[in-house]
Write an enzyme that holds these catalytic residues in place. Structure first.
Site, PDB file in Angstrom:
ATOM      1  N   SER A 107     -23.976  15.038  14.689  1.00 52.59           N
ATOM      2  CA  SER A 107     -25.239  15.542  15.171  1.00 52.59           C
ATOM      3  C   SER A 107     -26.416  14.828  14.509  1.00 52.59           C
ATOM      4  O   SER A 107     -26.608  13.636  14.701  1.00 52.59           O
ATOM      5  CB  SER A 107     -25.286  17.052  14.975  1.00 52.59           C
ATOM      6  OG  SER A 107     -26.305  17.629  15.745  1.00 52.59           O
ATOM      7  N   HIS A 133     -19.722  19.792  21.153  1.00 56.10           N
ATOM      8  CA  HIS A 133     -20.427  19.138  20.056  1.00 56.10           C
ATOM      9  C   HIS A 133     -19.557  18.992  18.808  1.00 56.10           C
ATOM     10  O   HIS A 133     -19.577  17.961  18.150  1.00 56.10           O
ATOM     11  CB  HIS A 133     -21.670  19.979  19.741  1.00 56.10           C
ATOM     12  CG  HIS A 133     -22.682  19.336  18.866  1.00 56.10           C
ATOM     13  ND1 HIS A 133     -23.467  18.295  19.281  1.00 56.10           N
ATOM     14  CD2 HIS A 133     -23.061  19.603  17.593  1.00 56.10           C
ATOM     15  CE1 HIS A 133     -24.293  17.951  18.304  1.00 56.10           C
ATOM     16  NE2 HIS A 133     -24.063  18.718  17.272  1.00 56.10           N
ATOM     17  N   GLU A 134     -18.799  20.036  18.493  1.00 54.52           N
ATOM     18  CA  GLU A 134     -17.948  20.033  17.302  1.00 54.52           C
ATOM     19  C   GLU A 134     -16.544  19.558  17.694  1.00 54.52           C
ATOM     20  O   GLU A 134     -15.611  20.339  17.836  1.00 54.52           O
ATOM     21  CB  GLU A 134     -17.917  21.431  16.676  1.00 54.52           C
ATOM     22  CG  GLU A 134     -19.299  21.898  16.239  1.00 54.52           C
ATOM     23  CD  GLU A 134     -19.301  23.314  15.681  1.00 54.52           C
ATOM     24  OE1 GLU A 134     -18.227  23.828  15.305  1.00 54.52           O
ATOM     25  OE2 GLU A 134     -20.382  23.920  15.623  1.00 54.52           O
ATOM     26  N   CYS A 181     -26.462  15.963  22.146  1.00 57.86           N
ATOM     27  CA  CYS A 181     -26.234  14.602  21.618  1.00 57.86           C
ATOM     28  C   CYS A 181     -25.077  14.001  22.411  1.00 57.86           C
ATOM     29  O   CYS A 181     -24.020  13.691  21.870  1.00 57.86           O
ATOM     30  CB  CYS A 181     -25.915  14.630  20.123  1.00 57.86           C
ATOM     31  SG  CYS A 181     -27.186  15.361  19.079  1.00 57.86           S
ATOM     32  N   ASP A 221     -20.718  18.019  25.417  1.00 58.05           N
ATOM     33  CA  ASP A 221     -21.946  18.265  24.665  1.00 58.05           C
ATOM     34  C   ASP A 221     -23.134  17.681  25.406  1.00 58.05           C
ATOM     35  O   ASP A 221     -23.080  16.535  25.871  1.00 58.05           O
ATOM     36  CB  ASP A 221     -21.822  17.628  23.272  1.00 58.05           C
ATOM     37  CG  ASP A 221     -23.093  17.770  22.446  1.00 58.05           C
ATOM     38  OD1 ASP A 221     -23.699  18.851  22.485  1.00 58.05           O
ATOM     39  OD2 ASP A 221     -23.459  16.797  21.762  1.00 58.05           O
TER      40      ASP A 221
END
Length: 483
Positions: free
Chosen positions: A203, A457-458, A403, A400
């Site tokens: 991120s 995202h993760e 980003c 995501d």
């Protein structure tokens, strides 16, 4: 997490720059002073204390708390580094489950700015996770400490369990404190010196990763020429997933992803056309001014123009979680069970935590907002790092938005290094784990890009086996390869 971009435009634009000088690296040592070790009881917690001669910093930690990592024979340490005056930075270190005396050392930083690395520890790739709505963590079979000794750090001060005065207001001012922490770590645990070292982040780590790696390399050079004293870090690899590197590239890619991702369109072609025009007439000129002047107000203004005129309109059209567009905005994923767990008094006592845990508090990010740090590009810094020959992986979960993988791929294509032309021409190939496709990647020289399927995202939360595989490959100095 990347900074939640909710700070009022007026606040960011109106506040003048406030810069507090970052600590200089140690340039010498006092021969009459020695490192000290002793046991100290504070608030009923017995800390192992280490005072570092060269940086003047102090480290206080609890050994083998029994929390999270319960694999027999695997040591863990949790506590604080004093990285500056009244600056206590939280760390949690886990030895490798396999051959820790030979395993590399990797430091993990979550983004924000101002988000705790306990996110990565408990939700992504740490030794334990919360499964099936349980309130107690269980061992994670895909933990990255299967392979490496893992150091999780809450920075800057005010993030997670870290506390004290926070002079950090930018990525550049954060780097020296991270260096101080690593120097104190090596002095306290000299058995980890001379190991292969890795910096992994996500991120806002698109800022952190390039700058921290660049600073480490600069300090190594200063040690070599005698202008600094310390332990060199054998930087082997840098890995950044779903990073925020360059607003000019990635703001436009946000529109591209919103209209053309593989899951569901967040906007239609008509809206996309209007937003591309807004990007060219409003967002990009503001970002160009930020780049040209380096002025804090100009950079803060640029960030807010792009947020308010591109990102916020997209979010207002369709209900989605910006970190996983497959999820609704009111049901963020994955669950944050770890937060209440870390706030339990019995857990805090065991691990040696002194303050109430805050995953992503506002105060650290406000300081970064004042300097317009979010809008500042770290593409050139990333290029400098790649040019030194260390293995660099840019990777991204493809669900995501904030980003997104398209922007990350465009950043990778823009990196300047000897194999750039070869990288740009390379075709994306399937990335497989045990014969099953988990994404697509391309590589040339020491730079690789990986798109990870079915991941938000993760990334390690969604694709733990693939994440461990690519992590190991990169830390071994290799490009990603299918199995």
């Amino acid at each position: 997490m990347r900074w939640s971009r909710g700070v009022a435009t007026a606040l960011l634009a109106a506040v003048a720059r406030t810069v507090v000088a970052a600590p200089a690296a140690a340039t010498g040592s006092s021969s009459h002073l020695m490192n000290k070790r002793y046991i100290e009881e504070r608030d009923g917690i017995a800390y192992n204390v280490f005072e570092h001669r060269d940086t003047g910093s102090k480290m206080a930690f609890v050994k083998n708390s029994g929390v999270c990592e319960t694999t027999p024979g695997v040591n863990q340490y949790s506590g604080y580094f004093e990285v500056g005056k009244n600056m206590s930075m939280w760390f949690w270190f886990f030895e490798a489950r396999n051959k820790p005396a030979e395993a590399p050392l990797v430091t993990w930083f979550n983004g924000g700015p101002g988000c705790s690395s306990m996110i990565g520890l408990f939700q992504e790739h740490g030794p334990c996770q919360f499964y099936n709505n349980q309130t107690e963590p269980s061992l994670n079979p895909w933990s990255w400490n299967n392979y490496a000794n893992m150091l999780y750090v809450d920075q800057p001060i005010g993030t997670g369990f870290s506390f004290g005065d926070d002079p950090v207001n930018s990525t550049v001012t954060a780097a020296p404190y991270v260096w101080n922490l690593l120097q104190a770590f090596y002095a306290s645990f000299p058995e980890y010196e001379c190991r292969d070292f890795g910096v992994f982040t996500e991120s806002y780590g698109g800022h952190y990763g390039p700058e921290f790696a660049h600073y480490i390399q600069a300090q190594n050079a200063a040690i070599d020429d005698g202008s600094a004293v310390g332990e060199k870090l054998a930087l082997k690899a840098v890995g950044i997933n779903n990073g925020w590197f360059d607003s000019t590239i990635q703001e436009r890619a946000g529109i591209e992803f919103a209209v053309g991702n593989s899951y569901r369109p967040l906007i239609n072609e008509s809206v996309a056309t209007k937003l591309y025009d807004v990007f060219e007439t409003r967002c990009k000129p503001a970002l160009d001014k930020c780049v040209a002047t380096g002025n804090d107000t100009a950079c803060a203004d640029a960030d807010n123009i792009c947020i308010n005129e591109i990102d916020n309109p997209i979010a207002a059209i369709t209900d989605f979680d910006t970190y996983d567009i497959r999820q609704p905005s009111k049901d963020p994923f994955p669950p944050d069970t770890y937060v209440e767990f870390l706030r339990r008094p019995d857990v805090m006592q065991k691990i040696g935590a002194k303050v109430r845990f805050e995953a992503c508090p506002d105060a650290p990010s406000v300081g970064f907002g004042r300097t317009g740090d979010d809008a500042r590009s770290f593409l050139d810094t990333l290029s400098d790092v790649v040019q030194t020959g260390v293995q660099v992986l840019l990777w991204a979960g493809d669900a995501d938005y904030i980003c997104n993988w398209i922007g990350n791929m465009h950043v990778a294509d823009a990196v300047e290094y000897p194999a750039k032309a070869q990288f740009n021409k390379a075709c994306m190939k399937p990335y497989k784990v045990g014969g099953v496709a988990k994404g697509k990647f391309k590589t040339a020289g020491n730079l690789s890009f990986l798109r990870v399927y079915e991941a938000g995202h993760e990334v390690p939360y969604y694709q733990p086996e693939a994440s461990l595989q690519v992590f190991m490959q990169v830390m071994q100095g290799n490009a990603p390869s299918s199995t």
